[in-house]
Write an enzyme that holds these catalytic residues in place. Structure first.
Site, PDB file in Angstrom:
ATOM      1  N   PHE A   1     -19.198   5.373  21.153  1.00 26.93           N
ATOM      2  CA  PHE A   1     -17.652   5.889  20.644  1.00 26.93           C
ATOM      3  C   PHE A   1     -16.948   4.635  19.710  1.00 26.93           C
ATOM      4  O   PHE A   1     -16.594   3.794  20.166  1.00 26.93           O
ATOM      5  CB  PHE A   1     -16.827   5.973  22.041  1.00 26.93           C
TER       6      PHE A   1
ATOM      7  N   ASP B   1     -19.070  -3.433  17.474  1.00 32.01           N
ATOM      8  CA  ASP B   1     -17.554  -2.722  17.677  1.00 32.01           C
ATOM      9  C   ASP B   1     -17.074  -3.246  19.058  1.00 32.01           C
ATOM     10  O   ASP B   1     -17.565  -3.065  20.198  1.00 32.01           O
ATOM     11  CB  ASP B   1     -17.703  -1.329  17.859  1.00 32.01           C
TER      12      ASP B   1
ATOM     13  N   LYS C   1      -7.209  -2.577  20.676  1.00 30.86           N
ATOM     14  CA  LYS C   1      -6.955  -2.607  22.148  1.00 30.86           C
ATOM     15  C   LYS C   1      -6.423  -4.073  22.784  1.00 30.86           C
ATOM     16  O   LYS C   1      -5.057  -4.101  22.249  1.00 30.86           O
ATOM     17  CB  LYS C   1      -8.012  -2.192  22.908  1.00 30.86           C
TER      18      LYS C   1
END
Length: 376
Positions: free
Chosen positions: A122, A207, A236
């Site tokens: 993702f 990532d 995040k």
């Protein structure tokens, strides 16, 4: 009737405030928050240092645009690249934006378009990031995706070796697939990726939107492997709850992102940088990271001791998953919420555990007691 689009499956609880690991809903009911806003609230809710940073900076300057020098960007960049092989940083507002920047940088630098990614990955919901994502449910209904992404099975060395050729610009992956099931890169797969990148001059994009900024017990999760990425993406936990994204790159990439090649209106504004600097001042302290590792060891030990043997425990640091075999986890998550524990899934069969990095052992024990009741 709501005036909002219905693109989120909302939970029953309406959370109105929080402090540390505890949040409270509109009825006054309290919950242990083991979602952290999906790995975002790294220092807990309403952390006093972050509250102070926002207050102090809000009285000076919120936004000025990247047409002007923003000193906070330099401070945060230096903290992010210190004692690493990276030389430069770019700031944006989210993980998807960071991954879009990485994709553009890799294509422009190499002059090639082909990027390899992996099943169950993702990387975001914008078109480039969505095209890199290895989940059909994210793609469905949006028409043709961005071309030249090849999605391979995760941790499959043979499939990787069969696909590598001179057309590949970059390999892009997560060290732990958060949304895809809390799946970690195996040592054998890491070695195969490193060899492929070295042999063919392929860029490696990692990532770290979910795994970075201390979530796995080190600054970046790749530091626990042999991999040495050319590009790392962040978001995040970098903002501790404030929208901040970032991309780190090695020295040879500098000239590729020349003036006018890429940009963002809000990215790296003074308010965001004041928060990110505060987060890094806490999380990147060696003692703090050591404490995260100790909490992880304790958490995993207690999970294995208290859950039935048919459940598996996977992940690293405070990004952990409980594998439930073929069982759907949605009912478990709903029951946990009723009992005062907020959880999130990682695919249909894995419960993801993402407490703030400041969680206490007592709070871990409370969560395990609830999990034991539900899963037994």
């Amino acid at each position: 009737m709501s005036a909002l689009f219905g693109n989120y499956g909302k939970r029953r609880a309406r959370i109105v405030k929080g402090q540390g690991t505890i949040v409270e809903d509109s009825t006054g009911k309290k919950y242990l928050d083991f979602t952290s806003g999906i790995a975002v609230v790294s220092l807990g809710h309403a952390n006093p240092a972050i509250v102070k940073a926002i207050h102090d900076q809000s009285e000076k300057l919120w936004h000025i645009s990247n047409l002007f020098d923003i000193p906070g960007q330099e401070k945060v960049a230096q903290k992010l690249i210190a004692d690493t092989h990276f030389s430069y940083a770019f700031f944006c507002n989210s993980g998807a934006e960071a991954n879009e920047a990485a994709i553009k940088l890799a294509r422009k630098h190499t002059g090639k378009n082909h990027i390899i990614t992996f099943e169950k990955s993702f990387h975001g919901r914008t078109f480039g990031a969505m095209s890199a994502t290895g989940q059909g449910k994210v793609h469905n209904g949006f028409g043709p995706l961005v071309e030249k992404f090849t999605i391979l099975p995760f941790n499959d060395v043979a499939a990787l070796e069969a696909t590598i050729d001179d057309s590949v610009a970059a390999i892009m992956l997560e060290m732990i697939q958060g949304e895809g099931g809390v799946n970690s890169v195996s040592p054998e797969f890491a070695a195969a990726i490193a060899k492929a990148c070295d042999d063919k001059g392929i860029l490696l994009i990692i990532d770290e939107v979910q795994t970075g900024i201390g979530r796995t017990g080190t600054r970046y999760a790749y530091e626990q492997t042999i991999l040495k990425p050319n590009i790392v993406t962040l978001a995040k936990g970098l903002g501790g709850g404030f929208p901040v994204g970032g991309m780190l790159g090695t020295a040879e990439l500098y000239d590729t992102f020349s003036p006018g090649t890429h940009g963002t209106t809000f990215g790296g504004n003074p308010l965001a940088m004041s928060v990110a600097e505060t987060v890094l001042d806490h999380v990147f302290e060696p003692a703090f990271l050591q404490h995260v590792q100790e909490l992880s060891t304790y958490f995993v030990k207690q999970l294995k001791a208290n859950l039935p043997s048919n459940y598996t425990v996977q992940g690293q640091g405070l990004l952990l998953g409980i594998g439930c075999g073929d069982a759907e986890v949605a009912p478990y998550i709903a029951t946990a919420e009723e009992k005062g524990l907020l959880l999130v899934g990682a695919g249909p069969n894995v419960i993801r555990l993402l407490p703030p990095l400041t969680v206490s052992k007592a709070e871990i024990n409370e969560a395990i007691a609830i999990l034991k009741t539900i899963l037994s």
